[in-house]
Scaffold this motif. Structure first.
Motif, short mmCIF file in Angstrom:
data_model
loop_
_atom_site.label_atom_id
_atom_site.label_comp_id
_atom_site.label_asym_id
_atom_site.label_seq_id
_atom_site.Cartn_x
_atom_site.Cartn_y
_atom_site.Cartn_z
N GLU B 81 1.05 -0.79 0.63
CA GLU B 81 0.48 0.09 0.37
C GLU B 81 0.85 1.11 0.07
O GLU B 81 0.41 2.28 -0.54
CB GLU B 81 -0.52 0.09 1.25
CG GLU B 81 -1.86 1.42 0.75
CD GLU B 81 -3.19 0.83 2.34
OE1 GLU B 81 -3.17 -0.29 2.68
OE2 GLU B 81 -3.50 2.14 2.59
N THR B 100 -5.86 -4.71 -6.54
CA THR B 100 -6.38 -5.15 -4.92
C THR B 100 -6.79 -6.53 -5.32
O THR B 100 -6.75 -7.77 -6.36
CB THR B 100 -7.36 -4.38 -4.16
OG1 THR B 100 -7.59 -4.95 -3.10
CG2 THR B 100 -8.48 -4.33 -5.36
N GLU B 103 -10.02 -10.20 -0.99
CA GLU B 103 -9.90 -9.56 0.75
C GLU B 103 -10.67 -8.82 1.26
O GLU B 103 -10.64 -7.40 0.65
CB GLU B 103 -8.54 -10.09 0.77
CG GLU B 103 -8.37 -10.63 2.34
CD GLU B 103 -8.91 -9.08 3.25
OE1 GLU B 103 -9.49 -9.06 3.95
OE2 GLU B 103 -7.91 -7.92 3.31
N PRO B 104 -12.17 -8.95 2.00
CA PRO B 104 -13.53 -7.70 1.76
C PRO B 104 -12.46 -6.28 2.50
O PRO B 104 -12.28 -5.03 2.14
CB PRO B 104 -14.01 -8.21 2.88
CG PRO B 104 -13.78 -9.51 2.39
CD PRO B 104 -12.61 -9.97 2.59
N GLU B 105 -11.15 -6.09 3.23
CA GLU B 105 -11.05 -4.92 3.84
C GLU B 105 -10.67 -4.02 3.18
O GLU B 105 -10.25 -3.13 2.56
CB GLU B 105 -10.30 -5.49 5.30
CG GLU B 105 -10.06 -4.23 6.48
CD GLU B 105 -10.05 -4.95 7.03
OE1 GLU B 105 -8.88 -4.30 8.08
OE2 GLU B 105 -10.57 -5.54 7.92
N GLN B 106 -9.21 -4.91 2.11
CA GLN B 106 -8.22 -4.12 1.45
C GLN B 106 -9.20 -3.83 -0.13
O GLN B 106 -9.23 -2.84 -0.32
CB GLN B 106 -7.24 -5.01 1.00
CG GLN B 106 -6.49 -4.19 0.17
CD GLN B 106 -5.25 -5.72 -0.68
OE1 GLN B 106 -5.93 -6.55 -0.74
NE2 GLN B 106 -4.10 -4.81 -0.79
N SER B 108 -12.27 -2.54 0.11
CA SER B 108 -13.11 -1.61 0.22
C SER B 108 -12.61 -0.45 0.33
O SER B 108 -12.76 0.89 -0.21
CB SER B 108 -14.35 -1.76 1.29
OG SER B 108 -13.16 -1.97 2.89
N LYS B 109 -11.05 -0.86 0.98
CA LYS B 109 -10.33 0.86 0.82
C LYS B 109 -9.68 0.56 0.09
O LYS B 109 -9.10 1.79 -0.75
CB LYS B 109 -8.57 0.60 1.77
CG LYS B 109 -7.73 1.04 2.52
CD LYS B 109 -6.57 0.87 2.73
CE LYS B 109 -6.63 -0.18 4.09
NZ LYS B 109 -5.57 -0.29 4.87
N ASP B 127 -7.47 -14.48 -2.60
CA ASP B 127 -7.91 -13.51 -0.76
C ASP B 127 -7.21 -14.03 -0.12
O ASP B 127 -5.74 -14.66 -0.14
CB ASP B 127 -9.49 -14.09 -0.23
CG ASP B 127 -9.76 -15.94 0.13
OD1 ASP B 127 -8.63 -16.53 -0.31
OD2 ASP B 127 -11.12 -16.04 -0.53
N GLN B 128 -7.27 -14.14 1.68
CA GLN B 128 -6.24 -15.08 2.25
C GLN B 128 -6.31 -16.58 2.00
O GLN B 128 -4.63 -16.12 2.49
CB GLN B 128 -6.73 -14.21 3.39
CG GLN B 128 -8.19 -15.28 4.17
CD GLN B 128 -9.43 -14.04 3.52
OE1 GLN B 128 -9.30 -13.80 3.37
NE2 GLN B 128 -10.94 -15.03 3.53
N ALA B 148 -18.67 -5.94 -4.16
CA ALA B 148 -18.45 -4.09 -2.85
C ALA B 148 -18.40 -3.26 -4.13
O ALA B 148 -18.96 -2.27 -3.58
CB ALA B 148 -16.64 -5.00 -3.36
#
Lengths: 315, 268
Positions: B81, B100, B103-106, B108-109, B127-128, B148
């Motif tokens: 990042e 990206t 993986e949901p958190e990354q 959306s960021k 993903d993870q 997303a």
């Protein structure tokens, strides 16, 4: 339930081509949308009407059309002037035919003189067409082009087989060029490539895809125009040229215009048919993407001007 | 077809050395050559040219050096990042963010980051758990990416889903699996997102790289791929791509269709 209007936006633009110089210069093209869809993009220049003027009275015209044109038809300079003064056209489309006669053809110099006289008398930007016959045209183009040198005329037409002389001539004398293809989108593109490969700028080309009149394959030519425009707006630069259509000459030689009233009484007045056939043909091509329509009948010209004004009105 | 030129990557010896020497001309020349060959975006990656702690600064330098020579949009390429942000801070034209994971958190960021920078976004179907090795997991992750983006109001014409091409020499069933996933995802949304592939990956550690790359590119295009991170300087690759566009009716045929396509791509 509310209705959401579906709008399409395009990322590409049709080239703008300027014909003529000074105050009377006319710019066509520049669209970022399909015709008249002002909500979807810009149409910065209205389509234009060019008056067809011939170097001799066309022997295929009906008496009605000759009468509607008036006595001036006997003198191309007066004919063109009438177009400016009475019918308000903004472009003259001069059709040279007499140099291609087998007997006693006009000389290239005669053709050039006529073109110069018309340009001077009208002050309007000029479109000049050859006779569509390779050899006589090849002799005439350079002489006419040079006589009009610097006036940024639109000369035509260049075809896939014969484009070199005209292209070189137009580049040398600062004119725009008409690229002609026989209702064939692939050849249309090829002609544009050939002409630009010789060094002609992309914003100096107007394409003539050739066209029929209503009842004579109009749907096919319409679809070619539409597909050309869709490809151009989608990013194909070799298709992104303004389009010229011959609405007048094609309509006026159709059977529906020429047939006498006693042959087909149910078709009604021949004088009226000549007007509506040409006007209907022109409106169809304007809706398909034509930027210039060349026209013959004064009344059809009036109707098409009204039509363009209506469709360009965004209020 | 949207081509993201891959050559400005520190993993190539010439570029790696240029980064270490801070020699802008090498980058500018490669940038121009790729643009002339038809690249729509230029991928910019530090690769392994410098130590991790120096990468943000190296990325910032690369972006500035390249922009001095061209105004072509850049694809900032880093899994880290801080390196990504260092590049984005310097870009002048709307860039592409590459990339990206799903993986949901990354995700959306990064969608937010793309919105901030008016950028296109490449989202990988990983993903993870890493790279999925079957069709179902790829389509599931692509679905998550689309959801997303939809929730964030991110426009699909700026979204590039990368289904991940794996080397044919190492996992021979994978290129075919990716094609199946690509085909299944064609109806995922209307209008659809873009589908992109890091093409050269498929031929890693093989001896016929260009042949494998261009053959796979054409197969992918036939299954709905509309973007690729690839080498536009590979002329045969570009010829195959242009011909595939023609056969898929995305370009109008003319006898000079190859040069016509290239002329259409030339920047004005």
């Amino acid at each position: 339930m509310s209705l959401t209007p579906v709008k399409k936006s395009w990322n590409h633009q049709i080239k703008e081509v300027t014909i003529g110089t000074g105050e009377s210069a006319v710019t066509v093209g520049g669209e970022t949308t399909l015709p008249f869809l002002h909500d979807e993009g810009d149409m910065p220049n209205p389509p234009r009407i060019a008056l067809d003027v011939f170097d001799a009275v066309p022997d295929t015209w009906t008496e009605d059309l000759i009468e509607a044109t008036g006595d001036e038809i006997n003198d191309p300079v007066e004919w063109a002037q009438k177009g400016v003064e009475e019918w308000g056209v903004e472009l003259i489309s001069l059709n040279l035919t007499q140099h291609a006669l087998e007997e006693d053809p006009a000389s290239p110099e005669d053709c050039a003189k006529l073109a110069e006289e018309i340009a001077e008398a009208t002050g309007l930007p000029m479109i000049v067409w050859g006779a569509g016959e390779e050899e006589p045209d090849r002799d005439v183009y350079p002489v006419v082009s040079q006589a009009l040198s610097g006036q940024r005329c639109l000369l035509g037409s260049a075809s896939e087989e014969s484009y070199k002389t005209l292209t070189a001539t137009c580049i040398a004398d600062g004119h725009n060029i008409i690229g002609e293809s026989p209702i064939d989108i692939n050849i249309c593109k090829q002609v544009n490539i050939l002409v630009t490969d010789m060094g002609m700028s992309e914003d100096r080309i107007v394409v003539f895809p050739t066209n029929g009149a209503l009842g004579y394959g109009l749907e096919y030519a319409y679809s070619i125009l539409e597909r050309t425009r869709l490809a151009a707006l989608g990013g194909d630069r070799m298709m992104a040229m303004p389009i010229i259509i011959r609405a007048g000459t094609e309509s006026q030689r159709s059977k529906e215009v020429k047939a006498k009233e006693d042959e087909f009484p149910e078709w009604g007045s021949r004088a009226d048919r000549g007007i509506v056939w040409e006007a209907t043909t022109a409106t169809s091509y304007l809706q398909a993407g034509a930027d210039i329509v060349t026209m013959n009948h004064p009344e059809a010209i009036r109707l098409i001007r009204q039509y363009i004004d209506t469709f360009m009105n965004t209020e | 077809m949207i081509i993201v030129g891959e050559r400005l990557n520190g993993q190539f010896d010439d570029v790696g050395k240029a980064i270490q020497d801070r020699n802008p001309e090498v980058l500018q020349k490669l940038a121009q050559e790729q643009v002339d060959a038809g690249a729509d975006y230029l991928d910019v990656s530090v690769g392994t040219a410098v130590a991790s702690r120096d990468k943000p600064e190296a990325m910032a330098w690369m972006v500035e050096a390249i922009q001095e020579g061209t105004d072509a949009p850049l694809a900032i390429d880093s899994p880290v990042e801080s390196v990504m942000r260092a590049g984005l801070e310097k870009v002048k034209n709307p860039p592409m963010i590459n990339s990206t994971s799903a993986e949901p958190e990354q995700l959306s960021k990064y969608i937010e980051m793309a919105q901030e920078h008016d950028a296109a976004l490449v989202a990988l179907t990983t993903d993870q758990d890493g790279v999925p090795n079957d069709v179902a997991k790829r389509t599931e992750l692509a679905g998550n990416i689309v959801m997303a983006a939809m929730e964030a109001g991110f426009p699909f014409d700026q979204l590039y889903i990368d289904l991940i091409a794996l080397p044919v020499g190492a996992a021979q069933q994978q290129p075919g699996i990716m094609l199946d996933a690509l085909q299944q995802l064609q109806g995922i949304a209307n209008p659809p997102p873009h589908f992109i592939v890091g093409l050269s990956n498929v031929s890693q550690s093989t001896v016929k790289r260009s042949l494998i790359n261009r053959t796979y590119l054409v197969m992918c295009m036939a299954n709905g791929l509309d973007a690729a991170i690839a080498d536009p300087l590979d002329e045969k690759l570009m010829d195959a791509m242009i011909t595939a566009e023609l056969l898929l009716n995305r370009q109008i045929y003319s006898d000079s269709f190859l040069s016509a396509y290239r002329a259409s791509k030339r920047r004005t």
